[in-house]
Design an enzyme around this catalytic site. Structure first.
Site, short mmCIF file in Angstrom:
data_model
loop_
_atom_site.label_atom_id
_atom_site.label_comp_id
_atom_site.label_asym_id
_atom_site.label_seq_id
_atom_site.Cartn_x
_atom_site.Cartn_y
_atom_site.Cartn_z
NE ARG A 79 45.57 75.06 67.07
CZ ARG A 79 45.14 76.18 66.51
NH1 ARG A 79 45.95 76.88 65.76
NH2 ARG A 79 43.91 76.60 66.72
N GLY A 90 37.84 75.64 71.33
CA GLY A 90 36.98 75.07 70.28
C GLY A 90 35.95 74.13 70.89
CB THR A 119 40.72 69.09 72.71
OG1 THR A 119 41.18 69.11 71.34
CG2 THR A 119 41.65 68.19 73.49
CG ASP A 131 42.89 68.89 67.99
OD1 ASP A 131 42.01 68.59 67.16
OD2 ASP A 131 43.49 69.96 67.98
NE ARG A 136 39.98 78.97 68.99
CZ ARG A 136 40.12 77.66 69.15
NH1 ARG A 136 40.75 77.18 70.18
NH2 ARG A 136 39.58 76.84 68.26
CG ASP A 163 47.70 72.98 76.99
OD1 ASP A 163 47.85 72.39 78.07
OD2 ASP A 163 48.54 73.78 76.54
CG ASP A 206 46.09 68.28 71.67
OD1 ASP A 206 45.12 68.45 72.44
OD2 ASP A 206 46.51 69.17 70.90
O1 F6P Z 1 40.05 72.42 69.11
C1 F6P Z 1 41.25 72.29 68.42
C2 F6P Z 1 41.00 72.42 66.97
O2 F6P Z 1 40.10 71.43 66.65
C3 F6P Z 1 42.27 72.34 66.12
O3 F6P Z 1 42.54 71.07 65.63
C4 F6P Z 1 41.98 73.32 65.03
O4 F6P Z 1 43.16 73.86 64.50
C5 F6P Z 1 41.19 74.35 65.72
O5 F6P Z 1 40.43 73.66 66.69
C6 F6P Z 1 40.32 75.16 64.80
O6 F6P Z 1 39.35 75.81 65.53
P1 F6P Z 1 38.65 77.18 65.15
O7 F6P Z 1 38.33 77.13 63.70
O8 F6P Z 1 37.46 77.21 66.02
O9 F6P Z 1 39.63 78.27 65.47
#
Ligand code: F6P
Length: 342
Positions: free
Chosen positions: A171, A10, A125, A127, A72, A103, A129
């Site tokens: 997440r 992301g 990220t 997040d 991804r 990660d 995390d």
């Molecule tokens: O990058 C992690 C994140 O921000 C998560 O918190 C979230 O679940 C995910 O990306 C959603 O990303 P996308 O809509 O691009 O799959």
């Protein structure tokens, strides 16, 4: 030497600041050639590159997204993916790769290092995390956006005497919910690390009503789950890293609260607004420091490492100590936030 740069997973505000720093210091100080790899690991699988020089990397510091795109893509899920990557890197004369990712993307950098690809990692990220670093870039921007959303929700919640629920990303960890919740004075913060009970949430809303506060603000991370159940899933489809799409916990809560307390409730899903647009000054600086440190690692031949920040010092950490180890929220900080619940 030619150094490739890629961004995977992301997006997060600050990727372009990293790219700019890698290119500027790489070319000016070390005489490297730099090349962009398009759309994460996909670009190395499919030979999709973008020339990168001082000119093409200029003016991108404040820009959100990634000029290289992202994906991804997991090369280990593709027929002979790792071998293709090694062959394509050699064909393109790429001697080292700066991998900007969370990660998943960095776990590929780690595995590809074992195949002989010379990688250094940059932690990205929203997040926050990722292990091995106190902060990832992008997180500060996401917290600022979520905090502003809470401020705005406060005035309308108060005016309409409603419960307002803000669902934010996160997440597996609740960093954004926790820090934005603290900064925005949320009356309840729900995070994946602390499964919730509806009765407890309702007791906070009631306690406020008893104090004459006829509105409440709740912030919830998308991965938060009830004590008795699982995360709320938006769709069953999974990506190449096995992640399911989360979403909907805000509405789940809204219905339960309305039913239990008979108080009007509204839900706002902040979604990708948290990831889009310009990075904060903090993230621009952090991303720039990370980019400079990453190209320094290349120069020092410290491959298989990721740059990180500890306190205010830039450090490097072996990727093996980072991948697969999640950094969950600081529960002491959660305890501080909970002083203000209800
Ligand atoms: O990058 C992690 C994140 O921000 C998560 O918190 C979230 O679940 C995910 O990306 C959603 O990303 P996308 O809509 O691009 O799959």
């Amino acid at each position: 030497m030619k150094v490739g740069v890629l961004s995977g997973g992301g997006d997060a505000p600050g990727i372009n600041a990293v790219i700019r720093a890698v290119v500027r210091k790489g070319i000016q100080n070390y005489g490297y050639e730099t090349v962009g790899i398009k759309d994460g690991w996909h670009g190395l699988l499919e030979n999709e590159f973008l020339p990168l020089d001082v000119k093409s990397a200029s003016g991108i510091l404040p820009r959100g997204g990634s000029i290289l795109g992202t994906s991804r893509t997991n090369p280990f899920k593709h027929e002979k993916g790792p071998e293709k990557i090694m062959k394509n890197a050699e064909k393109a004369k790429i001697g080292a790769v700066v991998v900007i990712g969370g990660d998943d993307t960095l776990s590929i950098a780690h595995k590809m290092s074992e195949y002989g690809l010379k990688c250094v990692g940059v932690p990205k990220t929203i997040d926050n995390d990722l292990a091995g670093t106190d902060y990832t870039f992008g997180f500060n921007t996401a917290v600022a956006i979520a905090t502003e959303a809470l401020d705005r929700l406060h005035t309308t919640a108060e005016t309409h005497h409603r419960v307002m629920i803000l669902e934010v990303m996160g997440r597996y960890t609740g960093w954004i919910a926790l820090e934005a919740g603290l900064a925005g004075g949320a009356d309840c913060i729900l995070i994946p690390e602390k499964p919730f009970r509806i009765s407890e949430i309702c007791s906070y809303v009631k306690r406020r009503q008893e104090r004459g506060r006829n509105f409440s603000i709740i912030i919830v991370a998308e991965g938060a789950k009830p004590k008795s159940g699982k995360e709320i899933v938006y769709s069953e489809s999974i990506d190449e890293f096995g992640h399911i799409r989360l979403g909907g916990v805000g509405y789940f809560l809204g219905k339960k609260i309305e039913k239990s307390l008979d108080i009007e409730t509204r839900v706002v899903v902040l979604g990708h607004l948290q990831r889009g647009g310009s990075p904060t000054a903090y993230d621009r600086i952090l991303a720039t420091r990370f980019g400079v440190a990453a190209i320094d690692l290349v120069r020092q031949k410290k491959f298989g490492h990721m740059v990180g920040i500890r306190g205010n010092k830039i450090v490097s950490v072996p990727l093996k100590d980072v991948v697969g180890k999640r950094k969950t929220v600081d529960l002491e900080l959660y305890d501080i936030a909970s002083v203000f619940f209800g």
